[in-house]
Design a protein around this motif. Structure first.
Motif, PDB file in Angstrom:
ATOM      1  N   ALA A 256      43.244  39.559  40.460  1.00  0.00           N
ATOM      2  CA  ALA A 256      44.465  39.917  41.209  1.00  0.00           C
ATOM      3  C   ALA A 256      44.460  39.260  42.580  1.00  0.00           C
ATOM      4  CB  ALA A 256      44.552  41.437  41.343  1.00  0.00           C
ATOM      5  N   GLY A 257      43.269  39.190  43.204  1.00  0.00           N
ATOM      6  CA  GLY A 257      43.168  38.598  44.532  1.00  0.00           C
ATOM      7  C   GLY A 257      43.495  37.118  44.557  1.00  0.00           C
ATOM      8  N   VAL A 258      43.079  36.367  43.533  1.00  0.00           N
ATOM      9  CA  VAL A 258      43.324  34.917  43.540  1.00  0.00           C
ATOM     10  C   VAL A 258      44.732  34.581  43.065  1.00  0.00           C
ATOM     11  CG1 VAL A 258      40.879  34.443  43.157  1.00  0.00           C
ATOM     12  CG2 VAL A 258      42.424  34.521  41.195  1.00  0.00           C
ATOM     13  N   LYS A 259      45.434  35.581  42.505  1.00  0.00           N
ATOM     14  CA  LYS A 259      46.802  35.339  42.031  1.00  0.00           C
ATOM     15  C   LYS A 259      47.847  35.872  43.002  1.00  0.00           C
ATOM     16  CE  LYS A 259      45.593  35.211  37.114  1.00  0.00           C
ATOM     17  NZ  LYS A 259      45.664  35.894  35.806  1.00  0.00           N
ATOM     18  N   GLY A 260      47.442  36.024  44.254  1.00  0.00           N
ATOM     19  CA  GLY A 260      48.405  36.411  45.280  1.00  0.00           C
ATOM     20  C   GLY A 260      48.262  37.816  45.789  1.00  0.00           C
ATOM     21  N   GLY A 261      47.335  38.598  45.213  1.00  0.00           N
ATOM     22  CA  GLY A 261      47.185  39.981  45.648  1.00  0.00           C
ATOM     23  C   GLY A 261      46.259  40.154  46.839  1.00  0.00           C
ATOM     24  N   GLY A 262      45.678  39.045  47.324  1.00  0.00           N
ATOM     25  CA  GLY A 262      44.777  39.131  48.469  1.00  0.00           C
ATOM     26  C   GLY A 262      45.014  37.989  49.435  1.00  0.00           C
ATOM     27  N   ASP A 263      44.392  38.081  50.608  1.00  0.00           N
ATOM     28  CA  ASP A 263      44.587  37.058  51.634  1.00  0.00           C
ATOM     29  C   ASP A 263      43.630  35.883  51.498  1.00  0.00           C
ATOM     30  OD1 ASP A 263      46.596  38.600  52.802  1.00  0.00           O
ATOM     31  OD2 ASP A 263      45.138  39.719  54.017  1.00  0.00           O
ATOM     32  N   ASP A 264      42.467  36.095  50.858  1.00  0.00           N
ATOM     33  CA  ASP A 264      41.431  35.066  50.831  1.00  0.00           C
ATOM     34  C   ASP A 264      40.842  34.963  49.417  1.00  0.00           C
ATOM     35  OD1 ASP A 264      39.263  33.397  51.150  1.00  0.00           O
ATOM     36  OD2 ASP A 264      38.632  34.277  53.049  1.00  0.00           O
ATOM     37  N   PRO A 265      41.337  34.043  48.581  1.00  0.00           N
ATOM     38  CA  PRO A 265      40.840  33.911  47.207  1.00  0.00           C
ATOM     39  C   PRO A 265      39.328  33.634  47.138  1.00  0.00           C
ATOM     40  CG  PRO A 265      42.871  32.684  47.484  1.00  0.00           C
ATOM     41  CD  PRO A 265      42.451  33.123  48.847  1.00  0.00           C
ATOM     42  N   GLU A 266      38.816  32.839  48.067  1.00  0.00           N
ATOM     43  CA  GLU A 266      37.393  32.512  48.029  1.00  0.00           C
ATOM     44  C   GLU A 266      36.542  33.752  48.273  1.00  0.00           C
ATOM     45  OE1 GLU A 266      36.094  29.178  50.270  1.00  0.00           O
ATOM     46  OE2 GLU A 266      37.759  27.884  49.626  1.00  0.00           O
ATOM     47  N   TYR A 267      36.969  34.581  49.205  1.00  0.00           N
ATOM     48  CA  TYR A 267      36.234  35.819  49.485  1.00  0.00           C
ATOM     49  C   TYR A 267      36.273  36.735  48.254  1.00  0.00           C
ATOM     50  CZ  TYR A 267      34.966  40.311  51.556  1.00  0.00           C
ATOM     51  OH  TYR A 267      34.362  41.511  51.814  1.00  0.00           O
ATOM     52  N   ALA A 268      37.442  36.812  47.613  1.00  0.00           N
ATOM     53  CA  ALA A 268      37.568  37.645  46.417  1.00  0.00           C
ATOM     54  C   ALA A 268      36.615  37.172  45.323  1.00  0.00           C
ATOM     55  CB  ALA A 268      39.011  37.615  45.917  1.00  0.00           C
ATOM     56  N   LEU A 269      36.486  35.856  45.171  1.00  0.00           N
ATOM     57  CA  LEU A 269      35.582  35.316  44.153  1.00  0.00           C
ATOM     58  C   LEU A 269      34.122  35.610  44.499  1.00  0.00           C
ATOM     59  CD1 LEU A 269      37.223  31.849  43.377  1.00  0.00           C
ATOM     60  CD2 LEU A 269      37.127  33.840  41.886  1.00  0.00           C
ATOM     61  N   GLU A 270      33.778  35.455  45.767  1.00  0.00           N
ATOM     62  CA  GLU A 270      32.400  35.735  46.180  1.00  0.00           C
ATOM     63  C   GLU A 270      32.022  37.182  45.897  1.00  0.00           C
ATOM     64  OE1 GLU A 270      31.805  34.640  50.208  1.00  0.00           O
ATOM     65  OE2 GLU A 270      31.983  32.482  49.845  1.00  0.00           O
ATOM     66  N   GLN A 271      32.945  38.099  46.198  1.00  0.00           N
ATOM     67  CA  GLN A 271      32.669  39.514  45.952  1.00  0.00           C
ATOM     68  C   GLN A 271      32.505  39.789  44.460  1.00  0.00           C
ATOM     69  OE1 GLN A 271      32.043  41.868  48.481  1.00  0.00           O
ATOM     70  NE2 GLN A 271      31.954  39.855  49.446  1.00  0.00           N
ATOM     71  N   ALA A 272      33.311  39.114  43.630  1.00  0.00           N
ATOM     72  CA  ALA A 272      33.205  39.303  42.182  1.00  0.00           C
ATOM     73  C   ALA A 272      31.878  38.767  41.665  1.00  0.00           C
ATOM     74  CB  ALA A 272      34.370  38.607  41.483  1.00  0.00           C
ATOM     75  N   VAL A 273      31.472  37.596  42.148  1.00  0.00           N
ATOM     76  CA  VAL A 273      30.204  37.004  41.726  1.00  0.00           C
ATOM     77  C   VAL A 273      29.042  37.918  42.085  1.00  0.00           C
ATOM     78  CG1 VAL A 273      28.573  35.131  42.253  1.00  0.00           C
ATOM     79  CG2 VAL A 273      30.952  34.606  41.677  1.00  0.00           C
ATOM     80  N   LEU A 274      29.052  38.451  43.296  1.00  0.00           N
ATOM     81  CA  LEU A 274      27.976  39.360  43.730  1.00  0.00           C
ATOM     82  C   LEU A 274      27.968  40.637  42.901  1.00  0.00           C
ATOM     83  CD1 LEU A 274      28.236  38.926  47.603  1.00  0.00           C
ATOM     84  CD2 LEU A 274      26.381  38.135  46.119  1.00  0.00           C
ATOM     85  N   ALA A 275      29.160  41.153  42.587  1.00  0.00           N
ATOM     86  CA  ALA A 275      29.247  42.378  41.795  1.00  0.00           C
ATOM     87  C   ALA A 275      28.726  42.158  40.380  1.00  0.00           C
ATOM     88  CB  ALA A 275      30.698  42.877  41.748  1.00  0.00           C
ATOM     89  N   VAL A 276      29.057  41.021  39.792  1.00  0.00           N
ATOM     90  CA  VAL A 276      28.575  40.709  38.437  1.00  0.00           C
ATOM     91  C   VAL A 276      27.056  40.532  38.443  1.00  0.00           C
ATOM     92  CG1 VAL A 276      28.624  38.997  36.585  1.00  0.00           C
ATOM     93  CG2 VAL A 276      30.758  39.719  37.660  1.00  0.00           C
ATOM     94  N   ALA A 277      26.540  39.828  39.450  1.00  0.00           N
ATOM     95  CA  ALA A 277      25.095  39.617  39.539  1.00  0.00           C
ATOM     96  C   ALA A 277      24.351  40.940  39.709  1.00  0.00           C
ATOM     97  CB  ALA A 277      24.770  38.663  40.687  1.00  0.00           C
ATOM     98  N   ARG A 278      24.928  41.863  40.504  1.00  0.00           N
ATOM     99  CA  ARG A 278      24.292  43.189  40.662  1.00  0.00           C
ATOM    100  C   ARG A 278      24.324  43.949  39.339  1.00  0.00           C
ATOM    101  NH1 ARG A 278      27.043  43.307  45.684  1.00  0.00           N
ATOM    102  NH2 ARG A 278      28.749  44.451  44.705  1.00  0.00           N
ATOM    103  N   ALA A 279      25.453  43.860  38.644  1.00  0.00           N
ATOM    104  CA  ALA A 279      25.575  44.566  37.362  1.00  0.00           C
ATOM    105  C   ALA A 279      24.592  44.043  36.323  1.00  0.00           C
ATOM    106  CB  ALA A 279      27.006  44.429  36.833  1.00  0.00           C
ATOM    107  N   ALA A 280      24.239  42.770  36.446  1.00  0.00           N
ATOM    108  CA  ALA A 280      23.293  42.172  35.504  1.00  0.00           C
ATOM    109  C   ALA A 280      21.884  42.754  35.654  1.00  0.00           C
ATOM    110  CB  ALA A 280      23.222  40.655  35.719  1.00  0.00           C
ATOM    111  N   ARG A 281      21.668  43.484  36.754  1.00  0.00           N
ATOM    112  CA  ARG A 281      20.349  44.115  36.980  1.00  0.00           C
ATOM    113  C   ARG A 281      20.488  45.626  36.973  1.00  0.00           C
ATOM    114  NH1 ARG A 281      20.686  40.044  40.876  1.00  0.00           N
ATOM    115  NH2 ARG A 281      21.148  41.576  42.507  1.00  0.00           N
ATOM    116  N   SER A 282      21.508  46.148  36.255  1.00  0.00           N
ATOM    117  CA  SER A 282      21.807  47.576  36.310  1.00  0.00           C
ATOM    118  C   SER A 282      20.944  48.401  35.370  1.00  0.00           C
ATOM    119  CB  SER A 282      23.294  47.815  35.983  1.00  0.00           C
ATOM    120  OG  SER A 282      23.617  47.294  34.689  1.00  0.00           O
ATOM    121  N   ARG A 283      20.231  47.777  34.460  1.00  0.00           N
ATOM    122  CA  ARG A 283      19.408  48.563  33.513  1.00  0.00           C
ATOM    123  C   ARG A 283      18.129  49.032  34.172  1.00  0.00           C
ATOM    124  NH1 ARG A 283      18.364  46.141  27.673  1.00  0.00           N
ATOM    125  NH2 ARG A 283      20.522  46.851  27.481  1.00  0.00           N
TER     126      ARG A 283
END
Length: 283
Positions: A256-283
């Motif tokens: 949603a952020g990169v499709k106009g729902g946010g002010d900074d698409p790059e920041y939105a992507l960075e946050q998503a990447v970090l969230a996915v990487a954290r989830a990969a260590r959730s077990r």
């Protein structure tokens, strides 16, 4: 050694290159794209195959197929040694190629190093072979992914799938580096969120798949090729069901952020990447 393209082999050229030497030195004559040779040149090559010189090695590189098949048949009939070089299209084949290069050199390389080299160099087998040779010459002991990273990280353009692979493997720093590189080389942000979503969904699909299926049946059940099932199985080791859910929410927010729902698409992507990487260590 003399290398020639098919267009360079004019009538009479082969006779000149294969004529006996006063110094009895050995020669190698390589004809590339032999399937494109003109009819007169094919006639010259066939004539040479009937009476080859002992000190000359003639190498014909042929693409296969029907074009120029008569030349291949003549070489086979003359007893030429044939080396089949099938095109490697699957990632698993390129990985096996790298392992084979290190093994042939008598060196040990970790699985992570081999994968990192393929990720960095890409699909060009000549460049992969050259990289293996370079590492073999420069590095003592076992070749690991840290060494490969020092030599080759950032060499190849990162794609959206490179970002997603590193993220779902929990390798946050490498995923962020790949993200910045991919954006710098013109990859659209929406492609990154799409790749992240595909990567996380693949983890969820495999985790919830029926147990006990044969590899081919599992691949059909998931709608993935077998090599991708193997890769996802390696990537899902640190994941939990809650991790998959939180990662999907993060990717949806970034989309949603990169499709106009946010002010900074790059920041939105960075946050998503970090969230996915954290989830990969959730077990």
């Amino acid at each position: 050694m003399r290398e020639l393209a098919s267009a360079d082999l004019q009538p009479g050229t082969l006779a000149e290159l294969t004529s006996p030497s006063l110094f009895a030195e050995r020669k190698v004559v390589v004809v590339r794209t032999a399937h494109e040779l003109a009819a007169d040149s094919v006639k010259d090559v066939k004539a040479y195959l009937g009476a080859p010189a002992e000190e000359i090695t003639l190498v014909l590189l042929h693409a296969g197929g029907a074009r120029g098949k008569g030349l291949l048949d003549a070489a086979r009939k003359a007893g030429a040694r044939e080396v089949a070089c099938a095109k490697l299209t699957r990632p698993a084949d390129r990985l096996a190629f790298v392992r084979g290069e290190f093994r042939a050199a008598g060196r040990s390389a970790t699985p992570e190093a081999c994968q990192a080299l393929v990720d960095a160099i890409g699909s060009d087998l000549r460049e992969l072979a050259s990289a293996c040779s370079q590492l073999t010459a420069d590095v003592e002991g076992t070749i690991d992914d840290a060494v490969v990273s020092r030599y080759y990280t950032g060499r190849a353009e990162a794609s959206s799938f490179t970002v997603a692979d590193r993220a779902v493997e929990g390798r946050a720093a490498e995923a962020l580096e790949a993200l910045r590189w991919s954006l710098a080389t013109g990859v659209a942000p929406v492609l990154v969120t799409s790749a992240l979503a595909q990567g996380v969904r693949a983890i969820g699909k495999l985790a919830s798949a029926p147990r006990g299926l044969r590899p081919a049946d599992l691949a059909r059940e998931l709608g993935m090729p077998p090599w991708k099932v193997d890769r996802v199985r390696q990537q899902m080791r640190g994941w939990s069901a809650d991790g998959v859910a939180s990662a999907l929410r993060a990717v949806a927010a970034a989309d949603a952020g990169v499709k106009g729902g946010g002010d900074d698409p790059e920041y939105a992507l960075e946050q998503a990447v970090l969230a996915v990487a954290r989830a990969a260590r959730s077990r």
